[in-house]
Design a protein around this motif. Structure first.
Motif, PDB file in Angstrom:
ATOM      1  N   TYR A  43       0.792  -1.220   0.000  1.00  0.00           N
ATOM      2  CA  TYR A  43       0.000   0.000   0.000  1.00  0.00           C
ATOM      3  C   TYR A  43       0.826   1.273   0.000  1.00  0.00           C
ATOM      4  O   TYR A  43       0.283   2.357  -0.092  1.00  0.00           O
ATOM      5  N   PHE A  44       2.141   1.141   0.142  1.00  0.00           N
ATOM      6  CA  PHE A  44       2.975   2.326   0.332  1.00  0.00           C
ATOM      7  C   PHE A  44       2.724   3.396  -0.727  1.00  0.00           C
ATOM      8  O   PHE A  44       2.339   4.513  -0.423  1.00  0.00           O
ATOM      9  N   TRP A  45       2.890   3.009  -2.004  1.00  0.00           N
ATOM     10  CA  TRP A  45       2.788   4.021  -3.050  1.00  0.00           C
ATOM     11  C   TRP A  45       1.376   4.540  -3.212  1.00  0.00           C
ATOM     12  O   TRP A  45       1.150   5.702  -3.493  1.00  0.00           O
ATOM     13  N   ARG A  46       0.415   3.649  -2.997  1.00  0.00           N
ATOM     14  CA  ARG A  46      -0.960   4.099  -3.132  1.00  0.00           C
ATOM     15  C   ARG A  46      -1.292   5.140  -2.058  1.00  0.00           C
ATOM     16  O   ARG A  46      -1.950   6.137  -2.329  1.00  0.00           O
ATOM     17  N   LEU A  47      -0.822   4.883  -0.834  1.00  0.00           N
ATOM     18  CA  LEU A  47      -1.110   5.814   0.250  1.00  0.00           C
ATOM     19  C   LEU A  47      -0.458   7.163  -0.014  1.00  0.00           C
ATOM     20  O   LEU A  47      -1.062   8.216   0.174  1.00  0.00           O
ATOM     21  N   ILE A  48       0.787   7.113  -0.470  1.00  0.00           N
ATOM     22  CA  ILE A  48       1.489   8.351  -0.767  1.00  0.00           C
ATOM     23  C   ILE A  48       0.764   9.098  -1.882  1.00  0.00           C
ATOM     24  O   ILE A  48       0.491  10.289  -1.794  1.00  0.00           O
ATOM     25  N   ARG A  49       0.402   8.334  -2.931  1.00  0.00           N
ATOM     26  CA  ARG A  49      -0.267   8.949  -4.064  1.00  0.00           C
ATOM     27  C   ARG A  49      -1.580   9.600  -3.644  1.00  0.00           C
ATOM     28  O   ARG A  49      -1.854  10.751  -3.957  1.00  0.00           O
ATOM     29  N   ASN A  50      -2.401   8.838  -2.898  1.00  0.00           N
ATOM     30  CA  ASN A  50      -3.704   9.379  -2.507  1.00  0.00           C
ATOM     31  C   ASN A  50      -3.565  10.607  -1.622  1.00  0.00           C
ATOM     32  O   ASN A  50      -4.253  11.609  -1.808  1.00  0.00           O
TER      33      ASN A  50
ATOM     34  N   MET B 293       0.373  19.639   4.674  1.00  0.00           N
ATOM     35  CA  MET B 293      -0.106  18.940   3.503  1.00  0.00           C
ATOM     36  C   MET B 293      -0.415  17.477   3.726  1.00  0.00           C
ATOM     37  O   MET B 293      -1.461  16.997   3.321  1.00  0.00           O
ATOM     38  N   MET B 294       0.511  16.755   4.320  1.00  0.00           N
ATOM     39  CA  MET B 294       0.294  15.320   4.414  1.00  0.00           C
ATOM     40  C   MET B 294      -0.715  14.946   5.491  1.00  0.00           C
ATOM     41  O   MET B 294      -1.230  13.858   5.505  1.00  0.00           O
TER      42      MET B 294
ATOM     43  N   ASP C 296      -8.033   6.039   0.484  1.00  0.00           N
ATOM     44  CA  ASP C 296      -7.224   5.655   1.627  1.00  0.00           C
ATOM     45  C   ASP C 296      -5.955   6.506   1.682  1.00  0.00           C
ATOM     46  O   ASP C 296      -5.153   6.479   0.764  1.00  0.00           O
ATOM     47  N   VAL C 297      -5.794   7.270   2.748  1.00  0.00           N
ATOM     48  CA  VAL C 297      -4.606   8.105   2.893  1.00  0.00           C
ATOM     49  C   VAL C 297      -3.808   7.636   4.109  1.00  0.00           C
ATOM     50  O   VAL C 297      -4.263   6.780   4.860  1.00  0.00           O
ATOM     51  N   LEU C 298      -2.650   8.213   4.305  1.00  0.00           N
ATOM     52  CA  LEU C 298      -1.784   7.787   5.406  1.00  0.00           C
ATOM     53  C   LEU C 298      -2.546   7.792   6.737  1.00  0.00           C
ATOM     54  O   LEU C 298      -2.516   6.831   7.490  1.00  0.00           O
ATOM     55  N   ALA C 299      -3.252   8.892   7.008  1.00  0.00           N
ATOM     56  CA  ALA C 299      -3.901   9.022   8.309  1.00  0.00           C
ATOM     57  C   ALA C 299      -4.986   7.979   8.509  1.00  0.00           C
ATOM     58  O   ALA C 299      -5.116   7.413   9.594  1.00  0.00           O
ATOM     59  N   SER C 300      -5.757   7.693   7.457  1.00  0.00           N
ATOM     60  CA  SER C 300      -6.829   6.720   7.627  1.00  0.00           C
ATOM     61  C   SER C 300      -6.248   5.313   7.751  1.00  0.00           C
ATOM     62  O   SER C 300      -6.778   4.470   8.467  1.00  0.00           O
ATOM     63  N   PHE C 301      -5.146   5.090   7.059  1.00  0.00           N
ATOM     64  CA  PHE C 301      -4.455   3.804   7.170  1.00  0.00           C
ATOM     65  C   PHE C 301      -3.945   3.604   8.602  1.00  0.00           C
ATOM     66  O   PHE C 301      -4.118   2.548   9.196  1.00  0.00           O
ATOM     67  N   ILE C 302      -3.365   4.643   9.160  1.00  0.00           N
ATOM     68  CA  ILE C 302      -2.882   4.581  10.542  1.00  0.00           C
ATOM     69  C   ILE C 302      -4.041   4.276  11.477  1.00  0.00           C
ATOM     70  O   ILE C 302      -3.953   3.429  12.365  1.00  0.00           O
TER      71      ILE C 302
END
Lengths: 321, 550
Positions: free
Chosen positions: A88-95, A249-250, A270-276
């Motif tokens: 999911y790394f790149w997808r999370l960064i991208r989103n 931003m992030m 799905d973004v970093l925060a929601s993944f966390i």
């Protein structure tokens, strides 16, 4: 002579330092209550923002609540490299990145344009009514806004019906990954455009009216006035807010994301925060792993902020520091 | 002068800190105020109460009182009319008959998991903690290793004759309540009765009759029925469901011999989403979705949405529970005499097959497991106290309450009185049961079929019970039992599975929606392999072998 000079210098320094200290003490004595009033603020930052930073060390440990922060074993960069290798790394960064870029492109200029438009309205009662009406959504709690969105965007929701007139397929809009970003940004603009414009309106009122008169004399029409007087007048404000925005931003408001997304829209939502949130609190208790991701996100934020500040200082002398 | 100033400012800082601390403490303790004072008094009584322990059946005034704190979530049905389990008749009876006094601690509604985790991290345990010990990070094995729970094997051997007998009579229980090291970690809620299945799919019998259709059994039957519902009744969502039900109540995907999760075939653990059966199942689901036989909004439905569709005649079949769904539908449709919702048998692919997957409760429920913590100073008395419920008298008290008050023996059959069945204070059956005893939610002790037979009052519910349970025994061989993992396994497994599960959920939806062609199924399987499903299967197999060898 030289000897004397050498001997004198430290004494002078000491005396200067003493005087400086005295000045601080005097200032403290005079403004005692103001200093005391500042204590809660300092404590707030200390207790709420600085002390918890200690907890970030669990990103480098295999944290277990029973062993505690200090008792858990060190694992180095394990969690960071796990995240980097994750599917999911790149997808999370991208989103995360894309939602932010779109927000910067559409949601950031919206209140500026809105403020400029309001500024051109000469009927005061109309201007005030528009302002009040557009402020209101800002005060609706995000959970209510999302509840409304879910209902309005359902298969038989009000917005869906309107869009069907324009030839859109009738479907639950929130279950379509391709619409998620649009919904997110558009509702954001709707909710915050009025509130966001306040600060620009304030900046607008600070522009010297003589400048307008001068430009009128020079033959500038209304549009030219906006371009050459109004916008340069509020430019410092825009730049400062832009820097602050880039610094955050992030870290998106994940509340809105988790209230609106579902597995079907993870692809874009799905973004970093929601993944966390999902991995750390909702399903697994992967405290260390998610702390590492959080720390990673903060580092990116910090870098972006420094960069934006640097660029802005180079370009137009406006910067945070 | 300077010194004084410095001292002054330091004093100010300390003052502020003190004020802040006070505020914080007040905020924290306001919710726990009662508990903390109570535990203080407990402490006093406890130290005076250290004498000859005698837990059961003692009216001897010379026997000292034993105080225990007991943490558990308060069931909704109890909470609707009472504040604490101590007000429940069954515990009042226990208090009368023994010298053990319980002090219940209940988390605020909806915060049970949060408070459980908080207690675990602060290590401020109650003497007895009842709940789902699998949710302890690392599982029950870790809970013992971390010094949270006391292993009960020796205590049971010496002080729990009733429970020991249960373990001898039902050997499969042992594997479900012991850790990978064979240590028993809790007193469980056990159901060894005939009825183990409480959920399934329901269908409108009145519509079937009206349209001249038979009760569907195979996938082909269902296709015909749902299509007819759509065309003849004009319903929006012939079969309505949501993501939770799709994964937890077997319906059509399971007819293809796979599940959404791990299952067992011929002693081998498999992962359903990567089996070839799943591909066929998804083809069918995609077709149904496109045709509109499957609710188009199932991905965003919550339970209320499904209820609304069924009750507004927009759905002809739904998954759900015999008590919670079916019961409430009949209440809501009380004014519609034609409404006739019945249980449909679990779908199979071809006629004559038996459904492999039936939502089947194993002997031990994952909830209602009472563990004795290391904070408990009276483990022997506590074990005796719990053991009582596994004996005849305790069993009756737990499931039926007090004879002559909540039940009468009619022809050798314990029959609930009107106090339970037709309560004059307006409590429904579930609520009035909960006021007197703990039969209708997981509780340390044994369940009783005779309770269920009376709990489900509608003929359709009793019918559903036998329809759903019909193949429970057959499906047992395919269900993955509640296995336990070692500490290392469990953290590695969690890491792999949280990636896999997100991916699975997304991809299955895409395949059903048709956003992703099923030609991509192999690529999807390949991706799950890359995420480490092989290793996960290996660990599950180890755990399963350990379980079966028990």
């Amino acid at each position: 002579m030289a000897e004397m000079h050498v001997a004198k210098a430290p004494a002078q320094k000491r005396w200067k330092a003493l005087r400086k200290r005295n000045r601080i003490i005097r200032d403290f004595k005079i403004n005692k209550y103001i200093y005391i009033m500042a204590v809660p603020v300092l404590l707030y930052y200390l207790v709420i923002h600085y002390i918890p930073m200690y907890g970030a060390v669990i990103a480098f440990k295999d944290f277990s609540p029973v062993k505690g922060v200090s008792g858990s074993p060190w694992v180095g960069w394990k969690h960071f490299s796990n995240f980097y290798d994750s599917y999911y790394f790149w997808r999370l960064i991208r989103n995360t990145f894309l939602i932010n870029v779109y927000q910067l492109l559409f949601a950031f200029p919206a209140p500026i344009i809105f403020a400029l438009m309001l500024n051109e309205i000469s009927r005061q009662w109309f201007k005030r009514t528009v302002q009040t009406v557009t402020y209101l959504p800002h005060f609706i709690s995000i959970i209510v806004v999302c509840g409304m969105l879910v209902d309005f965007l359902a298969r038989d929701g009000f917005i869906t019906h309107v869009l069907v007139w324009f030839g859109l397929e009738q479907t639950a809009l929130l279950s379509k990954a391709e619409y998620f970003r649009t919904i997110y940004i558009a509702s954001d603009i709707w909710q915050h455009i009025g509130w966001g414009s306040i600060i620009y309106l304030a900046a607008l009122s600070g522009i010297n009216p003589e400048l307008y008169e001068a430009s009128k004399v020079d033959g500038a029409g209304r549009f030219k006035q906006v371009v050459h007087v109004t916008i340069p007048g509020i430019m410092p404000m825009i730049v400062i807010l832009l820097i602050l925005k880039i610094g955050n931003m992030m870290e998106l408001g994940y509340e809105k994301i988790i209230l609106l997304y579902n597995p079907n829209t993870y692809e874009t939502a799905d973004v970093l925060a929601s993944f966390i949130y999902r991995r750390g609190l909702e399903s697994g208790s992967e405290y260390s792993y998610t702390t590492a991701i959080g720390l990673f996100q903060s580092m990116i934020n910090f870098m972006l902020l420094v960069m934006a500040n640097y660029i802005s200082r180079r370009l137009n002398d406006t910067s945070l520091w | 002068m300077f010194e004084k100033m410095k001292r002054d400012s330091r004093t100010t800082v300390f003052l502020w800190l003190a004020v802040l601390l006070l505020v914080l403490m007040a905020a924290c303790s306001s919710s726990n105020n009662e508990n903390s004072t109570e535990s203080l008094t407990n402490e006093n009584e406890r130290s005076s109460g250290e004498g000859e322990p005698n837990a059961t059946g003692s009216d001897d005034p010379g026997v000292p009182e034993i105080n225990l704190t007991y943490w558990t979530n308060l069931n909704n049905n109890v909470a609707s009319s009472l504040q604490s389990l101590s007000e429940v008749e069954m515990y009042k009876e226990m208090e009368k008959d023994t010298n053990v006094k319980l002090q219940f601690q209940h988390p605020p509604a909806g915060q049970a998991n949060q408070q459980f985790n908080l207690i675990m991290s602060s290590r401020d345990f109650a003497d007895v903690m009842e709940g789902n010990w699998n949710q302890y990070a690392g599982g029950p094995t870790k809970a013992i290793e971390d010094g949270v729970l006391v292993p009960l094997n020796d205590l049971i051997e010496q002080h729990a004759p009733n429970f020991k007998k249960v373990l001898e009579d039902y050997p499969q229980v042992m594997g479900q309540i012991s850790t990978t090291n064979g240590e028993i970690y809790a007193f469980p809620s056990i159901n060894v009765g005939r009825y183990r299945t409480f959920s399934g799919n329901f269908i409108r019998q009145d519509w079937l009759d009206e349209l001249g259709l038979n009760m569907p059994e195979t996938i082909a039957d269902w296709e015909q029925v749902l299509q007819t519902f759509k065309e003849e009744k004009g319903v929006e969502a012939p079969f309505s469901t949501n993501l939770f039900f799709l994964q937890n109540i077997p319906s059509f995907i399971e007819a293809y011999g796979v599940t959404h999760d791990f299952f067992v075939e011929d002693g081998e653990v498999r992962f359903g989403p990567i089996e070839s059966g799943m591909k066929q199942a998804l083809e069918t689901m995609n077709k149904w979705y496109v045709e509109g036989w499957l609710d188009k909004d199932f991905a965003t439905n919550d339970r209320k949405a499904i209820d609304a569709k069924l009750l507004n005649d927009q759905a002809g079949a739904v998954p759900g529970y015999i008590g919670g769904s079916m019961g409430s539908y009949y209440v809501a449709k009380a004014d519609d005499p034609t409404f006739n919702l019945v249980a449909a048998p679990f779908p199979v692919y071809e006629k004559g097959e038996q459904p492999r997957f039936v939502p089947f409760n194993f002997e031990v429920s994952i909830n209602g497991q009472a563990g004795i913590t290391t904070a408990n100073e009276h483990p022997v008395e506590t074990v005796r106290w719990f053991d009582y419920f596994y004996g005849e008298e305790g069993h009756m008290l737990k499931n039926f309450g007090v004879e002559g008050v909540t039940y009468e023996i009619v022809d050798g059959y314990p029959t609930y009185t009107d106090l339970i069945m037709n309560n004059s204070n307006g409590y429904d059956i579930a609520q009035s049961m909960a006021r007197y005893f703990r039969a209708n939610y997981p509780t340390p002790g044994m369940d009783d079929d005779r309770y269920l037979e009376q709990y489900y009052t509608l003929p359709q519910q009793q019918d559903a019970m036998s329809v759903f349970s019909e193949h429970s025994d057959y499906s047992r061989a395919y269900r993955l039992p509640p296995v336990n993992h070692t500490v290392e396994e469990s953290s590695e497994l969690a890491q792999i599975m949280s990636d896999v599960k997100t991916y699975r959920e997304e991809m299955l939806l895409k395949f059903i929606y048709g956003d992703e062609s099923l030609d991509q199924f192999d690529a999807y399987v390949e991706q799950i392999n890359r995420m480490g499903i092989g290793r996960a299967l290996e660990m599950m197999q180890t755990a399963y072998d350990r379980y079966t060898s028990n």
